[in-house]
Design an enzyme around this catalytic site. Structure first.
Site, PDB file in Angstrom:
ATOM      1  N   VAL A 118      -7.635   6.475  -1.369  1.00 45.13           N
ATOM      2  CA  VAL A 118      -6.515   5.942  -2.140  1.00 45.13           C
ATOM      3  C   VAL A 118      -6.776   4.469  -2.414  1.00 45.13           C
ATOM      4  O   VAL A 118      -7.182   3.712  -1.520  1.00 45.13           O
ATOM      5  CB  VAL A 118      -5.187   6.112  -1.381  1.00 45.13           C
ATOM      6  N   GLY A 120       0.802  -1.215   0.000  1.00 43.92           N
ATOM      7  CA  GLY A 120       0.000   0.000   0.000  1.00 43.92           C
ATOM      8  C   GLY A 120       0.834   1.264   0.000  1.00 43.92           C
ATOM      9  O   GLY A 120       1.905   1.336  -0.614  1.00 43.92           O
ATOM     10  N   TYR A 151     -12.497   5.223  13.551  1.00 41.74           N
ATOM     11  CA  TYR A 151     -11.354   5.410  12.647  1.00 41.74           C
ATOM     12  C   TYR A 151     -11.024   6.902  12.527  1.00 41.74           C
ATOM     13  O   TYR A 151      -9.862   7.308  12.671  1.00 41.74           O
ATOM     14  CB  TYR A 151     -11.687   4.837  11.271  1.00 41.74           C
TER      15      TYR A 151
END
Length: 262
Positions: free
Chosen positions: A201, A34, A168
């Site tokens: 992303v 990633g 989160y």
């Protein structure tokens, strides 16, 4: 974790894309794949020596081999293992010039369904582990007396939030706050601390729940009409790690394709 570090014997690339990080010693958490993996690749192409910390042994070993670096397994939920792995990485490099905290987890849950376990897991990886790696690396930087750079991966969720990602978003807001305080406290030692706030992303994180319709919808939120790639974030991280950003600290920089403009 007691696994031995894995060091490759591959030679560094003979022809580097640049020299901006030549001889710099870099520790990257979450560097197996990633965004973290792309940052490790980009930094290595600029001459940096890389140690990757991650829980993904196979992917981390492969990435370290690709960049001619070293892989050390770590369980970021465990603060003792996190501190030990970071110290081992710095010892292996003979010091540290740049720390990149890219490791993170993402879980979706309505706020009314978030449990204490959910909350603690999110914060243990996304925020507490970052504090631990920063403490270990900063002590080494101060002892060496040569300054350093710390780059923390937050998220645009830290600034905007989103339904179903309350814990989160809160953990990533903690990253932004932690970054600012660290910049204030450690600036006198020549250490800059900045955070990056990527937008959507396209990485493995969130891939299990991502649909083509989701992608099309999110693309519509960006004036550029597309989602981000790991390379988009790695390029900004490289700027922060380079001498060009020596007078930049305490910032939370959006890399969102215009989805967030403040």
């Amino acid at each position: 974790m007691s696994d031995p570090l894995v060091t490759t014997t591959l030679a560094r690339p003979a022809r580097l894309a640049g020299q901006r990080l030549l001889t710099k010693r870099v520790v990257v958490t979450g560097g197996a794949r990633g965004i973290g993996g792309e940052i490790a690749r980009r930094f290595a192409s600029e001459g940096a020596r890389i140690v990757v910390l991650d829980r993904l042994v196979e992917e981390g070993t492969r990435l370290a081999s690709e960049v001619g670096g070293t892989f050390i397994p770590v369980d970021l939920v465990d603060p003792l293992d996190t501190a030990d792995a970071t110290a081992r990485a710095i010892d292996h490099l003979g010091g540290v010039d740049i720390l990149v905290n890219s490791a993170g987890i993402l879980r979706f849950s309505p706020l009314l369904e978030v449990t204490v376990t959910d909350w603690n897991e999110m914060f243990s990886v996304n925020a507490r582990a970052m504090l631990t790696t920063m403490q270990v690396a900063t002590r080494a930087m101060i002892a060496a007396g040569c300054g350093g750079k710390i780059i923390n991966l937050a998220s645009m969720a830290a600034k905007t939030g989103g339904a179903g990602e309350g814990h989160y978003a809160a953990s990533k807001a903690a990253v932004v706050a932690l970054t600012r305080v660290a910049a204030l406290e450690w600036g006198t030692h020549g250490i800059t601390v900045n955070s990056l706030c990527p937008g959507y992303v396209l990485t493995d994180m969130g891939a299990a729940t991502r649909t083509d319709e989701d992608i099309a919808t999110w693309c519509g939120y960006s004036p550029l009409g597309r989602l981000g790639e790991p390379a988009d974030v790695a390029g900004v991280a490289l700027f922060l790690a380079s001498p060009d950003a020596d007078y930049l600290t305490g910032q939370a920089i959006n890399v969102t394709g215009g989805m967030v403009m403040h």
